[in-house]
Design a protein around this motif. Structure first.
Motif, PDB file in Angstrom:
ATOM      1  N   ALA A  94       4.739 -10.556  -7.636  1.00 18.14           N
ATOM      2  CA  ALA A  94       5.675  -9.253  -7.577  1.00 18.14           C
ATOM      3  C   ALA A  94       5.082  -8.542  -6.071  1.00 18.14           C
ATOM      4  N   PHE A  95       3.969  -8.735  -5.701  1.00 16.87           N
ATOM      5  CA  PHE A  95       3.618  -8.021  -4.475  1.00 16.87           C
ATOM      6  C   PHE A  95       3.742  -8.598  -3.196  1.00 16.87           C
ATOM      7  N   ALA A  96       3.087  -9.511  -2.837  1.00 15.43           N
ATOM      8  CA  ALA A  96       3.000 -10.252  -1.707  1.00 15.43           C
ATOM      9  C   ALA A  96       4.438 -11.010  -1.460  1.00 15.43           C
ATOM     10  N   GLY A  97       4.992 -12.018  -2.237  1.00 16.95           N
ATOM     11  CA  GLY A  97       6.041 -12.504  -2.124  1.00 16.95           C
ATOM     12  C   GLY A  97       7.146 -11.439  -2.000  1.00 16.95           C
ATOM     13  N   GLN A  98       7.346 -10.363  -2.913  1.00 18.85           N
ATOM     14  CA  GLN A  98       8.464  -9.506  -2.678  1.00 18.85           C
ATOM     15  C   GLN A  98       8.465  -8.534  -1.530  1.00 18.85           C
ATOM     16  N   VAL A 166       4.414  -6.749 -17.773  1.00 17.78           N
ATOM     17  CA  VAL A 166       5.445  -5.867 -17.482  1.00 17.78           C
ATOM     18  C   VAL A 166       5.018  -4.829 -16.586  1.00 17.78           C
ATOM     19  N   LEU A 167       3.927  -4.166 -16.918  1.00 11.66           N
ATOM     20  CA  LEU A 167       3.701  -3.017 -16.030  1.00 11.66           C
ATOM     21  C   LEU A 167       2.783  -3.433 -15.008  1.00 11.66           C
ATOM     22  N   GLY A 168       2.242  -4.445 -14.915  1.00  9.37           N
ATOM     23  CA  GLY A 168       1.604  -4.855 -13.514  1.00  9.37           C
ATOM     24  C   GLY A 168       2.748  -5.513 -12.761  1.00  9.37           C
ATOM     25  N   THR A 169       3.977  -6.136 -13.202  1.00  6.08           N
ATOM     26  CA  THR A 169       4.820  -6.427 -12.376  1.00  6.08           C
ATOM     27  C   THR A 169       5.701  -5.320 -11.779  1.00  6.08           C
ATOM     28  N   ALA A 170       5.911  -4.164 -12.757  1.00  9.53           N
ATOM     29  CA  ALA A 170       6.648  -3.220 -12.228  1.00  9.53           C
ATOM     30  C   ALA A 170       5.949  -2.423 -11.125  1.00  9.53           C
ATOM     31  N   SER A 171       4.423  -2.232 -11.148  1.00  6.98           N
ATOM     32  CA  SER A 171       4.072  -1.335 -10.303  1.00  6.98           C
ATOM     33  C   SER A 171       3.672  -1.995  -9.135  1.00  6.98           C
ATOM     34  N   LEU A 172       3.502  -3.272  -9.191  1.00  7.85           N
ATOM     35  CA  LEU A 172       3.389  -4.079  -7.800  1.00  7.85           C
ATOM     36  C   LEU A 172       4.591  -4.412  -7.093  1.00  7.85           C
ATOM     37  N   VAL A 173       5.735  -4.533  -7.898  1.00 11.19           N
ATOM     38  CA  VAL A 173       7.121  -4.641  -7.189  1.00 11.19           C
ATOM     39  C   VAL A 173       7.431  -3.306  -6.556  1.00 11.19           C
ATOM     40  N   SER A 174       7.117  -2.377  -7.254  1.00  9.63           N
ATOM     41  CA  SER A 174       7.592  -1.121  -6.662  1.00  9.63           C
ATOM     42  C   SER A 174       6.751  -0.696  -5.453  1.00  9.63           C
ATOM     43  N   LEU A 175       5.381  -0.990  -5.289  1.00  7.02           N
ATOM     44  CA  LEU A 175       4.580  -0.809  -4.247  1.00  7.02           C
ATOM     45  C   LEU A 175       4.911  -1.735  -3.284  1.00  7.02           C
ATOM     46  N   ALA A 176       5.391  -3.210  -3.397  1.00  7.37           N
ATOM     47  CA  ALA A 176       5.939  -4.083  -2.623  1.00  7.37           C
ATOM     48  C   ALA A 176       7.297  -3.531  -1.737  1.00  7.37           C
ATOM     49  N   LEU A 177       8.042  -2.994  -2.438  1.00 11.74           N
ATOM     50  CA  LEU A 177       9.291  -2.588  -1.950  1.00 11.74           C
ATOM     51  C   LEU A 177       9.034  -1.198  -1.026  1.00 11.74           C
ATOM     52  N   LEU A 178       8.107  -0.294  -1.353  1.00  8.21           N
ATOM     53  CA  LEU A 178       7.767   0.775  -0.645  1.00  8.21           C
ATOM     54  C   LEU A 178       7.353   0.378   0.624  1.00  8.21           C
ATOM     55  N   ILE A 194      -3.036  -9.363   4.042  1.00  7.96           N
ATOM     56  CA  ILE A 194      -4.466  -8.805   3.863  1.00  7.96           C
ATOM     57  C   ILE A 194      -4.713  -8.113   2.572  1.00  7.96           C
ATOM     58  N   VAL A 195      -3.702  -7.371   2.100  1.00 11.53           N
ATOM     59  CA  VAL A 195      -4.187  -6.706   0.796  1.00 11.53           C
ATOM     60  C   VAL A 195      -4.286  -7.759  -0.261  1.00 11.53           C
ATOM     61  N   TRP A 196      -3.542  -8.802  -0.406  1.00 15.99           N
ATOM     62  CA  TRP A 196      -3.461  -9.694  -1.374  1.00 15.99           C
ATOM     63  C   TRP A 196      -4.731 -10.471  -1.387  1.00 15.99           C
ATOM     64  N   VAL A 197      -5.238 -10.791  -0.251  1.00 19.00           N
ATOM     65  CA  VAL A 197      -6.618 -11.605   0.075  1.00 19.00           C
ATOM     66  C   VAL A 197      -7.733 -10.796  -0.602  1.00 19.00           C
ATOM     67  N   LEU A 198      -7.784  -9.331  -0.098  1.00 22.81           N
ATOM     68  CA  LEU A 198      -8.668  -8.575  -0.217  1.00 22.81           C
ATOM     69  C   LEU A 198      -8.847  -8.219  -1.925  1.00 22.81           C
ATOM     70  N   MET A 199      -7.741  -7.971  -2.455  1.00 21.73           N
ATOM     71  CA  MET A 199      -7.618  -7.436  -3.890  1.00 21.73           C
ATOM     72  C   MET A 199      -7.937  -8.806  -4.663  1.00 21.73           C
ATOM     73  N   ALA A 200      -7.483 -10.114  -4.437  1.00 25.52           N
ATOM     74  CA  ALA A 200      -7.878 -11.380  -5.117  1.00 25.52           C
ATOM     75  C   ALA A 200      -9.388 -11.774  -4.966  1.00 25.52           C
ATOM     76  N   GLY A 201     -10.063 -11.009  -3.566  1.00 23.72           N
ATOM     77  CA  GLY A 201     -11.227 -11.597  -3.614  1.00 23.72           C
ATOM     78  C   GLY A 201     -12.229 -10.336  -4.099  1.00 23.72           C
ATOM     79  N   ALA A 202     -12.144  -9.324  -4.165  1.00 25.35           N
ATOM     80  CA  ALA A 202     -12.923  -7.967  -4.434  1.00 25.35           C
ATOM     81  C   ALA A 202     -12.170  -7.013  -4.982  1.00 25.35           C
ATOM     82  N   GLY A 203     -11.092  -7.088  -5.567  1.00 33.09           N
ATOM     83  CA  GLY A 203     -10.157  -6.057  -5.951  1.00 33.09           C
ATOM     84  C   GLY A 203     -10.184  -6.161  -7.537  1.00 33.09           C
ATOM     85  N   GLY A 204     -10.814  -6.875  -8.126  1.00 28.54           N
ATOM     86  CA  GLY A 204     -11.012  -6.668  -9.708  1.00 28.54           C
ATOM     87  C   GLY A 204      -9.854  -7.617 -10.315  1.00 28.54           C
ATOM     88  N   ILE A 205      -9.018  -8.564  -9.414  1.00 24.88           N
ATOM     89  CA  ILE A 205      -7.897  -9.472 -10.362  1.00 24.88           C
ATOM     90  C   ILE A 205      -8.751 -10.518 -10.926  1.00 24.88           C
TER      91      ILE A 205
END
Length: 266
Positions: A94-98, A166-178, A194-205
């Motif tokens: 939803a985020f990096a790919g889009q 659903v909410l995770g997809t909606a929020s991350l798709v909207s931010l990706a398109l922005l 960069i955001v994906w790596v940081l969030m996957a490593g230390a962003g709480g995912i």
């Protein structure tokens, strides 16, 4: 005088038939096209399938979670890994790919052309969201199947997983398109990764960070997604505050897109 009938009677008989498909059909066709694009794109396939599956297997069969400070009381390693990888799969698709795909579609003029068709800008965005939801559903099915083979045993809250998804997809798709609609394609490519790596490593995912940083990530979309997935998978409950955080970010992302998204690449 001519014996032929007046042309007015013939032309007024019936309005011309329209060949345009209904809006729902146009959006469905665009969503199907987006799904095929994701599946056929090697980089997106790597982000959407191979990386989450590899992370799930690695975290479930090694002591990496212990090494990075995961709570040993949270549950078996495979359960903790599954909760984290579900969020990681959404972030990847939803985020990096889009963000990356949309940025280059914008750069090469694809978005500008599609926005002028009967599909329209709204139909284009809705088609992308539907496509991402379809891919995420397939990711979830694959992740749960592999987790079951590895010994997954948690009592999952299905409504909690669905709401978080659903909410995770909606929020991350909207931010990706922005991001894709306001930055250059090269900047989006670098920034999204960069955001994906940081969030996957230390962003709480994948795991909940301790202390002040954990409180900060809880109000960010990535951290809220991780919290909601852990609550649904590990505790069998619904984390309403985390869902509210993602809903707020989705609204902010959509508002940002309406204000600043440009279909013309720079």
């Amino acid at each position: 005088m001519s014996g032929r009938p007046a042309p007015k009677a013939a032309t007024a008989a019936a309005p011309p038939a329209s060949n345009e498909a209904p809006p729902a059909r146009r959006i469905a066709a665009q969503a199907a096209f987006e799904v095929r694009s994701i599946v056929r794109n090697g980089e997106q396939l790597l982000l959407s399938v191979l990386v989450p599956v590899g992370v799930l297997i690695a975290l479930s069969t090694t002591r990496i979670l212990d090494a990075v400070g995961a709570d040993p009381q949270a549950g078996p390693r495979v359960d903790v890994a599954t909760a984290g990888v579900l969020g990681l799969a959404i972030a990847s698709t939803a985020f990096a790919g889009q963000a990356i795909a949309t940025a280059f579609e914008r750069r090469y003029g694809v978005l500008r052309q599609l926005a002028t068709t009967p599909l329209g800008a709204g139909g284009l965005v809705l088609g992308k969201l539907i496509a991402v939801c379809a891919v995420v559903a397939s990711q979830f099915a694959l992740i749960f199947a592999i987790a079951a083979a590895l010994g997954f045993s948690a009592l999952v809250s299905v409504p909690g997983v669905l709401l978080a998804g659903v909410l995770g997809t909606a929020s991350l798709v909207s931010l990706a398109l922005l991001m894709a609609g306001t930055l250059r394609a090269e900047a989006t490519l670098a920034g999204a990764n960069i955001v994906w790596v940081l969030m996957a490593g230390a962003g709480g995912i994948l795991i909940a960070p301790p202390g002040l940083w954990g409180q900060i990530t809880a109000i960010l979309p990535f951290g809220a997604l991780g919290d909601a997935m852990r609550a649904a998978v590990l505790a069998g409950t619904i984390d309403w505050p985390a869902l509210a955080v993602m809903a707020i970010w989705a609204v902010l992302g959509v508002a940002g897109c309406r204000a600043w998204f440009s279909f013309d690449g720079r």
